[in-house]
Scaffold this motif. Structure first.
Motif, PDB file in Angstrom:
ATOM      1  N   ALA B  22     -18.769  17.214  10.239  1.00  0.00           N
ATOM      2  CA  ALA B  22     -17.658  17.336   9.295  1.00  0.00           C
ATOM      3  C   ALA B  22     -16.395  16.659   9.800  1.00  0.00           C
ATOM      4  O   ALA B  22     -15.587  16.180   9.012  1.00  0.00           O
ATOM      5  N   GLY B  23     -16.205  16.646  11.124  1.00  0.00           N
ATOM      6  CA  GLY B  23     -14.996  16.033  11.640  1.00  0.00           C
ATOM      7  C   GLY B  23     -13.826  16.981  11.581  1.00  0.00           C
ATOM      8  O   GLY B  23     -13.975  18.159  11.270  1.00  0.00           O
ATOM      9  N   GLU B  24     -12.624  16.438  11.872  1.00  0.00           N
ATOM     10  CA  GLU B  24     -11.451  17.289  11.977  1.00  0.00           C
ATOM     11  C   GLU B  24     -10.862  17.551  10.598  1.00  0.00           C
ATOM     12  O   GLU B  24     -10.117  16.753  10.055  1.00  0.00           O
ATOM     13  N   ARG B  25     -11.239  18.697  10.004  1.00  0.00           N
ATOM     14  CA  ARG B  25     -10.660  19.095   8.720  1.00  0.00           C
ATOM     15  C   ARG B  25      -9.697  20.242   8.976  1.00  0.00           C
ATOM     16  O   ARG B  25      -9.659  20.796  10.064  1.00  0.00           O
ATOM     17  N   THR B  26      -8.978  20.611   7.907  1.00  0.00           N
ATOM     18  CA  THR B  26      -8.030  21.717   8.091  1.00  0.00           C
ATOM     19  C   THR B  26      -8.761  23.021   8.402  1.00  0.00           C
ATOM     20  O   THR B  26      -8.237  23.884   9.088  1.00  0.00           O
ATOM     21  N   TRP B  27     -10.010  23.122   7.887  1.00  0.00           N
ATOM     22  CA  TRP B  27     -10.726  24.385   8.114  1.00  0.00           C
ATOM     23  C   TRP B  27     -11.538  24.377   9.399  1.00  0.00           C
ATOM     24  O   TRP B  27     -12.139  25.369   9.772  1.00  0.00           O
ATOM     25  N   PRO B  29     -10.750  24.445  12.658  1.00  0.00           N
ATOM     26  CA  PRO B  29     -10.458  25.488  13.651  1.00  0.00           C
ATOM     27  C   PRO B  29     -10.936  26.863  13.194  1.00  0.00           C
ATOM     28  O   PRO B  29     -11.434  27.659  14.000  1.00  0.00           O
ATOM     29  N   ASN B  30     -10.794  27.122  11.881  1.00  0.00           N
ATOM     30  CA  ASN B  30     -11.251  28.422  11.380  1.00  0.00           C
ATOM     31  C   ASN B  30     -12.756  28.560  11.507  1.00  0.00           C
ATOM     32  O   ASN B  30     -13.260  29.612  11.875  1.00  0.00           O
ATOM     33  N   ILE B  34     -14.813  31.393  13.254  1.00  0.00           N
ATOM     34  CA  ILE B  34     -15.799  32.191  12.507  1.00  0.00           C
ATOM     35  C   ILE B  34     -17.157  32.123  13.200  1.00  0.00           C
ATOM     36  O   ILE B  34     -17.836  33.140  13.379  1.00  0.00           O
ATOM     37  N   ALA B  35     -17.550  30.925  13.618  1.00  0.00           N
ATOM     38  CA  ALA B  35     -18.847  30.792  14.291  1.00  0.00           C
ATOM     39  C   ALA B  35     -18.863  31.623  15.567  1.00  0.00           C
ATOM     40  O   ALA B  35     -19.831  32.352  15.841  1.00  0.00           O
ATOM     41  N   MET B  81     -15.467  33.978  21.755  1.00  0.00           N
ATOM     42  CA  MET B  81     -14.713  34.269  20.533  1.00  0.00           C
ATOM     43  C   MET B  81     -13.211  34.235  20.798  1.00  0.00           C
ATOM     44  O   MET B  81     -12.460  33.553  20.095  1.00  0.00           O
ATOM     45  N   THR B  82     -12.770  34.954  21.841  1.00  0.00           N
ATOM     46  CA  THR B  82     -11.323  34.986  22.093  1.00  0.00           C
ATOM     47  C   THR B  82     -10.804  33.598  22.467  1.00  0.00           C
ATOM     48  O   THR B  82      -9.703  33.228  22.086  1.00  0.00           O
ATOM     49  N   THR B  83     -11.623  32.811  23.185  1.00  0.00           N
ATOM     50  CA  THR B  83     -11.177  31.463  23.544  1.00  0.00           C
ATOM     51  C   THR B  83     -10.999  30.615  22.293  1.00  0.00           C
ATOM     52  O   THR B  83     -10.052  29.835  22.197  1.00  0.00           O
ATOM     53  N   SER B  84     -11.911  30.778  21.324  1.00  0.00           N
ATOM     54  CA  SER B  84     -11.772  29.967  20.111  1.00  0.00           C
ATOM     55  C   SER B  84     -10.526  30.387  19.334  1.00  0.00           C
ATOM     56  O   SER B  84      -9.856  29.549  18.739  1.00  0.00           O
ATOM     57  N   ILE B  85     -10.189  31.693  19.363  1.00  0.00           N
ATOM     58  CA  ILE B  85      -8.951  32.138  18.709  1.00  0.00           C
ATOM     59  C   ILE B  85      -7.748  31.526  19.414  1.00  0.00           C
ATOM     60  O   ILE B  85      -6.839  30.986  18.787  1.00  0.00           O
ATOM     61  N   PHE B  86      -7.772  31.565  20.748  1.00  0.00           N
ATOM     62  CA  PHE B  86      -6.666  31.013  21.528  1.00  0.00           C
ATOM     63  C   PHE B  86      -6.523  29.513  21.300  1.00  0.00           C
ATOM     64  O   PHE B  86      -5.417  28.985  21.185  1.00  0.00           O
ATOM     65  N   SER B  87      -7.675  28.816  21.223  1.00  0.00           N
ATOM     66  CA  SER B  87      -7.597  27.358  21.194  1.00  0.00           C
ATOM     67  C   SER B  87      -7.056  26.828  19.875  1.00  0.00           C
ATOM     68  O   SER B  87      -6.585  25.698  19.825  1.00  0.00           O
TER      69      SER B  87
END
Lengths: 218, 484
Positions: B22-27, B29-30, B34-35, B81-87
Motif C-alpha cells: 500500500a505504501g505510505e498512506r494516511t492510514w 500508521p493506524n 491495529i495489526a 503494540m506499544t512500540t507501534s503506538i509510540f512510533s
C-alpha cells in the motif's frame, strides 16, 4: 574404498582447493567465478552421496545447491558488480603468503576438531567433515583479510558452502524444510546486501569498507 | 473457529505485506497499530487457552506452544503494540524534521511487522532448524531499518550488524548441524530429529561430547545476538544509529528471543552432559558481559549508546542467572527478562522524544527536560530509576533474587556482581540527572509525543515490584521448572 567414496573425497578436496584459491584471489570477477565453481562442486558431491545412499531428499538439496549457489547467486553478484562498476576492483591489501600460511594452520586445527566427530559418524562421506570445517574457517579468514565489501560477502557465502558440506558429510543433510529455509535466508540476505551496497556507494563513492570504521569506543 | 495461534502469526505477516504494497498512506500508521494490537489480543487469548488447556501443537508438529514460549509471545506482542503506538507520532516528527521520506516510512512499517512475524515464529517453532532460519530472518528484516537514516554512521552500524550477526549465526548453524547429528543417532533419519518435543524426550541418550561441542557453537552463535561480550560490538552501534522504535524492539525483544534460543538448547545440553558444563559456561559469559558493559557505561556520550550498553549489562546478568540454574534463579531470570524488556523499551520511548526535542543524542546537549516537557522528563527519570534496580520497581525484586541466590550458591561472584551494579548505577544516574534537571532552550515538537506507552510500561514494572499476580507466579514457576 569404493569408487563413490573416492569421488566424494575428490570433490571435497577440490572444494578445499577452491577455498584456498579464493583466499588468494584479488580480482572481484574471478573471485565470483571461483565461488560459482565451488557451488558446482558442492552440488556434484551431494549428487554422488545421494546416488550412493539412495536418500531421495539429497537429490533435492543437490538441485537446490546447483540452482542457488552455482547459478543464481553468482548471477546476482555479477549483475551487482556490473551495475556498481567495480569490475576491475583489485584488492591491494592482502599479503598472499602470510594468509596462506595462516590458512594451512587453520586446516590442521579443523581436522583435529573434526576427528572425534567423524569417528562417531557412520555416513559414507564422514571423512570430509574436516574439510568442511576447514572451508568454513578459510572463508572466515577471507572475510577478515578483505577490505572491499563484495569479497567480504563472497567470503560469507563461501562460509555457508562449508556449513552445507558439513551437514551432508556428517548427517546426509538437514531436513528439507530447514534447507529450504536456509536457502531462502541466503537469497534474501544477498538481495538486501545488494540494496545496501548502493546505499554505501552513494554515501561514500566507493565500496571500500575501510570507510566504515568510524564508530569506535573512544 | 479460527485457531488463535494462526492469527498470532498471520496478522503481522499479512500486515507487513499490506503495508509494503500500500505504501505510505494516511492510514498506514493506524494500520500498523491495529495489526500490532490484533497480534497482542490474539496472543493474550492464546495465553489464556494454554494456561487453561496445557501445551499444544499447531500445523501438525511444526509449532509447539507451551507455558514457556507463550509467555515470551505475549511479552513480544505487547511491546510490539506499544512500540507501534509510540512510533506513530515519533516517525511523523522525524518526517517533519526532514530526516525521513515517505518511501522510508513505508519500508519501516512493513519491515517492523515482518520483524514481529519472524520473532513470533522463532519463539513458537518446534523445529530447531527453523528457529535458526527465523533468527537469521529477524536480522535481515532489521538491517535496512538500522540504516534507515542513510547517514554514514548508520550505514556503518548496519553493515557491522549484518556481518557480525551473520558470522555469529553461521556458528549457530554449525551448532545446529552438530545437534542434528547427535539426535539422528538416537532418533533415526525420520526428519523428526530437530523437533524439540522429540529431542527433549531422548535428551539423556544424546552423545555428551557432541552435545558439549554443539552447545558451545550455539552459545557463541546466538550469544552474538544476545550481545554477550566479546561478541557485542554490533549492538551499541545498531541501537544508537537506527531509529528509536527499532532500538526499543531490538533491545526489548530481539535480545530476549536470542536468549530464549540458548535456553531451549541448554535444556537439551544439560540432559545429555549430566554436569553443569553448560551452566558454568553461561555464568562465565554472563559475568564477563556484566562487568565489561558496566565499565563501558561511564565512557558513553550518546544517550542511546549508553542505554544500549545498559542492555548488554542486563543481558549479562540474565545469562548469569540462567547459568546458575535451579528453580529460584530461573524464576528470577525470567522475571528480569520481562522487566528489562518493559523498562528498556519505555526508556527508549522517552529517550526518543527527548532526543527529538533537543535535536541531538549527545547527552551533554540534552538538558532540562523537566522544564520543556515534565512528562518526558519524569518518564526518563523514573525509567532510569527502574532500570537501575531502585525499589519499589520490579527490577529490584529480580536483581535481589539473583544476588541472594548467587550469595548462597556461588559466594565468590557476589563482590563482582555488586561492583558491576554499583558502577552501572553511578554511571547512568550521574548522566541522566543533569539531562532531566538543568537549563534549556529547546523548542516544542510539531506532533505531541506519545507518552502513554512509557507510563503503561513503568506502571507494570512498578506493579511487578510490589505485587506479582498469582497466575503470573504460577506461570513463571512452570516455565522455570521446564528449564530445570
Amino acid at each position: 574404498m569404493s569408487l563413490s567414496a573416492q569421488l566424494i573425497n575428490l570433490f571435497a578436496a577440490v572444494i578445499l582447493l577452491l577455498a584456498f584459491a579464493m583466499l588468494a584471489q584479488r580480482r572481484v570477477l574471478t573471485l565470483i567465478n571461483l565461488f560459482a565453481l565451488q557451488g558446482l562442486t558442492l552440488a556434484l558431491s551431494t549428487l554422488v552421496v545421494a546416488f550412493t545412499t539412495g536418500q531421495a531428499h539429497l537429490y533435492g538439496s543437490a538441485a537446490l545447491t546447483l540452482v542457488l549457489k552455482a547459478v543464481l547467486l553468482p548471477w546476482i553478484l555479477h549483475r551487482l558488480v556490473r551495475r556498481l562498476e567495480v569490475k576491475w576492483d583489485v584488492e591491494p591489501l592482502i599479503k598472499v603468503p602470510t594468509t596462506m600460511l595462516v590458512g594451512i594452520v587453520l586446516v590442521i586445527i579443523s581436522f583435529n576438531v573434526a576427528l572425534p566427530i567423524s569417528q562417531l559418524s557412520s555416513t559414507i562421506s564422514r571423512g570430509t567433515l574436516g574439510i568442511a570445517l576447514a572451508s568454513v574457517m578459510l572463508a572466515f579468514l577471507m572475510m577478515i583479510t578483505r577490505s572491499k565489501a563484495i569479497p567480504q560477502v563472497v567470503g560469507f557465502l563461501a562460509m555457508e558452502n562449508g556449513l552445507f558440506l558439513a551437514a551432508t558429510s556428517a548427517t546426509y543433510g538437514m531436513p528439507m524444510v530447514v534447507e529450504l529455509g536456509i536457502a531462502l535466508d541466503v537469497l534474501v540476505g544477498v538481495i538486501i546486501l545488494g540494496v545496501f551496497f548502493f546505499q554505501i556507494r552513494d554515501q561514500f563513492d566507493s565500496l571500500d569498507i575501510r570507510h566504515l570504521e568510524r564508530l569506535k569506543e573512544k | 473457529m479460527i485457531d488463535l495461534f494462526v492469527l498470532v502469526l498471520a496478522i503481522p505477516l499479512v500486515g507487513g505485506l499490506v503495508l509494503a504494497v500500500a505504501g505510505e498512506r494516511t492510514w498506514a500508521p493506524n494500520l500498523n497499530v491495529i495489526a500490532s494490537a490484533g497480534t497482542f489480543l490474539a496472543s493474550a487469548l492464546l495465553t489464556a487457552e494454554i494456561v487453561a488447556g496445557g501445551p499444544r501443537f499447531a500445523f501438525g508438529e511444526a509449532f509447539f506452544i507451551d507455558s514457556m514460549n507463550v509467555f515470551f509471545v505475549t511479552l513480544t506482542a505487547f511491546v510490539g503494540m506499544t512500540t507501534s503506538i509510540f512510533s506513530g507520532p515519533y516517525m511523523r516528527n522525524e518526517r517533519e524534521h526532514g530526516k525521513l521520506s515517505a518511501a522510508r516510512l513505508r519500508l519501516y512499517k512493513s519491515m517492523f511487522q515482518l520483524f514481529m512475524f519472524t520473532m513470533l515464529a522463532a519463539l513458537t517453532t518446534n523445529n530447531l532448524g527453523i528457529l535458526w532460519v527465523a533468527m537469521e530472518a529477524a536480522t535481515l528484516t532489521t538491517v535496512l531499518l538500522v540504516s534507515l537514516y542513510r547517514t554514514p554512521a548508520s550505514l556503518e552500524a548496519a553493515w557491522k550488524y549484518f556481518i557480525l550477526c551473520g558470522v555469529g549465526i553461521a556458528q549457530a548453524l554449525f551448532g545446529t548441524i552438530l545437534l542434528y547429528f547427535a539426535a539422528e543417532r538416537v532418533l533415526g533419519e525420520t526428519g523428526n530429529a530437530l523437533l524439540w518435543t522429540y529431542l527433549v524426550d531422548v535428551k539423556g541418550q544424546l552423545d555428551p561430547t557432541i552435545m558439549a561441542l554443539a552447545f558451545i557453537f550455539l552459545l557463541v552463535g546466538y550469544g552474538t545476538k544476545v550481545g554477550l561480550v566479546p561478541l557485542h560490538n554490533w549492538l551499541p552501534d545498531a541501537h544508537a544509529e537506527g531509529p528509536t522504535p527499532v532500538s526499543a524492539v531490538l533491545s526489548g525483544l530481539l535480545l530476549n528471543v536470542a536468549l530464549y534460543a540458548i535456553l531451549r538448547v541448554k535444556v537439551l545440553a544439560d540432559g545429555a552432559i549430566h554436569t553443569s558444563f553448560a551452566g558454568n559456561l553461561m555464568m562465565g559469559f554472563g559475568l564477563l558481559t556484566l562487568v565489561v558493559a558496566a565499565f563501558f557505561l561511564s565512557r558513553q556520550k550518546d544517550i542511546k549508546r549508553m542505554f544500549a550498553y545498559s542492555s548488554i549489562e542486563h543481558m549479562g546478568l540474565i545469562t548469569f542467572a540462567f547459568g546458575m540454574g535451579g528453580a529460584v534463579a530461573n524464576f528470577a531470570g525470567l522475571l528480569h527478562m520481562t522487566l528489562h524488556s518493559l523498562t528498556k523499551s519505555a526508556i527508549f520511548f522517552a529517550v526518543g522524544h527527548a532526543a527529538q526535542k533537543c535535536g541531538t543524542q549527545v547527552m551533554e546537549d540534552i538538558r532540562g527536560l523537566i522544564r520543556i516537557n515534565p512528562l518526558i522528563g519524569w518518564s526518563l527519570m523514573l525509567g532510569t530509576l527502574a532500570i537501575l534496580g531502585m525499589p519499589p520497581f520490579g527490577v529490584f525484586a529480580s536483581e535481589f533474587m539473583i544476588l541472594t541466590h548467587a550469595m548462597k550458591h556461588h559466594p565468590w561472584t557476589t563482590p563482582i556482581l555488586l561492583l558491576a551494579l554499583g558502577v552501572a548505577f553511578a554511571a547512568i544516574f550521574g548522566k541522566v540527572q543533569p539531562m532531566v534537571f538543568g537549563d534549556t532552550q529547546a523548542k516544542r515538537l510539531p506532533h505531541a509525543p506519545a507518552i502513554v506507552p512509557v507510563f503503561v510500561h513503568l506502571a507494570i514494572v512498578l506493579m511487578l515490584g510490589l505485587w506479582i499476580p498469582p497466575y503470573l507466579t504460577r506461570w513463571f514457576h512452570e516455565a522455570a521448572r521446564m528449564l530445570g
